[in-house]
Design an enzyme around this catalytic site. Sequence first.
Site, short mmCIF file in Angstrom:
data_model
loop_
_atom_site.label_atom_id
_atom_site.label_comp_id
_atom_site.label_asym_id
_atom_site.label_seq_id
_atom_site.Cartn_x
_atom_site.Cartn_y
_atom_site.Cartn_z
N ASP A 1 1.65 1.70 8.84
CA ASP A 1 1.40 0.93 10.06
C ASP A 1 2.54 1.01 11.06
OD1 ASP A 1 -0.91 0.13 8.80
OD2 ASP A 1 -0.13 -1.81 8.17
N GLU B 1 -8.55 -1.16 13.75
CA GLU B 1 -9.25 -2.10 12.87
C GLU B 1 -8.96 -3.55 13.23
OE1 GLU B 1 -7.80 -1.55 8.89
OE2 GLU B 1 -5.77 -2.22 9.37
N THR C 1 5.84 2.36 5.43
CA THR C 1 4.60 1.79 5.94
C THR C 1 3.87 2.81 6.79
OG1 THR C 1 3.60 0.13 7.39
CG2 THR C 1 5.85 0.76 7.89
N ARG D 1 -3.65 -2.84 11.14
CA ARG D 1 -3.59 -4.31 11.19
C ARG D 1 -3.33 -4.76 12.63
NH1 ARG D 1 -0.45 -6.30 6.21
NH2 ARG D 1 1.26 -5.35 7.34
N ASN E 1 6.78 -4.70 5.40
CA ASN E 1 7.29 -6.01 5.80
C ASN E 1 7.36 -7.01 4.64
OD1 ASN E 1 7.87 -5.85 8.61
ND2 ASN E 1 5.70 -5.64 9.01
N GLY F 1 0.81 -1.22 0.00
CA GLY F 1 0.00 0.00 0.00
C GLY F 1 0.84 1.26 0.00
N MET G 1 -6.45 2.52 10.87
CA MET G 1 -5.76 1.41 10.22
C MET G 1 -4.57 0.97 11.07
SD MET G 1 -5.82 2.83 6.27
CE MET G 1 -5.20 1.30 5.55
#
Length: 396
Positions: free
Chosen positions: A134, A234, A132, A179, A106, A11, A177
Amino acid sequence: MANVLVVHGGGPTAVINASLYGVLKEAKEYQEIDHVYGAIGGSQGILEERFLDLSGFSQERQELLLTTPGTAIGSSRYALEKEDYEAMAAVFRKYDIKYVLMNGGNGTMDTCGKIHRACRESGIRVVGIPKTVDNDIAVTDHAPGFPSAARYIAQTVAEIGVDVKSLPIHVSIVEAMGRNAGWITAASVLARKKPGDAPHLIYLPERPFCEEEFLDDVKRLYEEKGGVVAVVSEGLRRSDGEPIVPPVFRSGRSVYYGDVSAYLAELVIKRLGIKARSEKPGLCGRASMALQSPVDREEAVVAGREALKAAVRGESGVMVGFVREEMKDQSYRMKIRMIPIEEVMLCERVLPKEYQNHRGNDVTEAFAEWCRPLLGVEIPEYLDFQEVYRERGGTE
């Protein structure tokens, strides 16, 4: 002469193109570099030989990369097989590509390591550029992409908080967001300018989620404040490890989560009889140029430049990493170190326990201090005449 290939994976972020800009800028420092190619459509673009020479574009065009959302050369989550890596090495030789720069998270760093192994005997150098929203890449202090996502969630929650405070009749549940890692969710804490400001509750995926505790927290705060803002990940899971809302779709590491915020808003309505609504910014948080962190943009450019520098000086099988320097005046400064790719391949970094509060419904001040410099700007303070009125006892 030698050529460079830049590949985007996974992403996008608000600054992935800034890293590409950094590579293009650094390439101009080396007479031996002839072309900088972009793999159109990620790793699949390598196998299909979809390369675009980016070095031929004017400086003016290249600078647009700094403020372009998404990825200008495209990305993918293409599942590579063992034989694909050997095929890639042959493609690199065909196009005289000596330096391969993999820009991603990752999964992309795992691909980076496997390409490095396939190319080890051919003299092709492979270096990873971290990316990222995340912030779940191991070893590095943080990854480009996260600071902009952090600024977005903090600014958004601050604005929602003012709205809810203005008309304190409902509970607003904002889904972030991330994960399995709660870094973005946690960053919402920077919306707070003073005690009592939103977010009033923060729930991370690192802790088992208890619906009864959540409802108790919401009920208590609603009775106290009227309006409540909760930020939830999420990836929330119950004590048995199952998501509180089943994923809509799953393929490998790619997960499309169910609507956690909508589920919790409905829970509040049905169980507590309180008006509630859900907000799910989703892709807005990684696509926003308006709330791009200036620190993030600058560090993304540096990451691109340093990746190419490392490759040219002979390094391979490494990733650009950030190390936060301890400054006596508490100012923020980063230095670069190259991290062996084996240390980061598919190694997920979650929010440490010292950044989580005891009850599991907030984060600590230590996290806020760590995160605050990454935003590059202060979240603005907003005017509240209602509060002034209350402080004056309800009269002039």
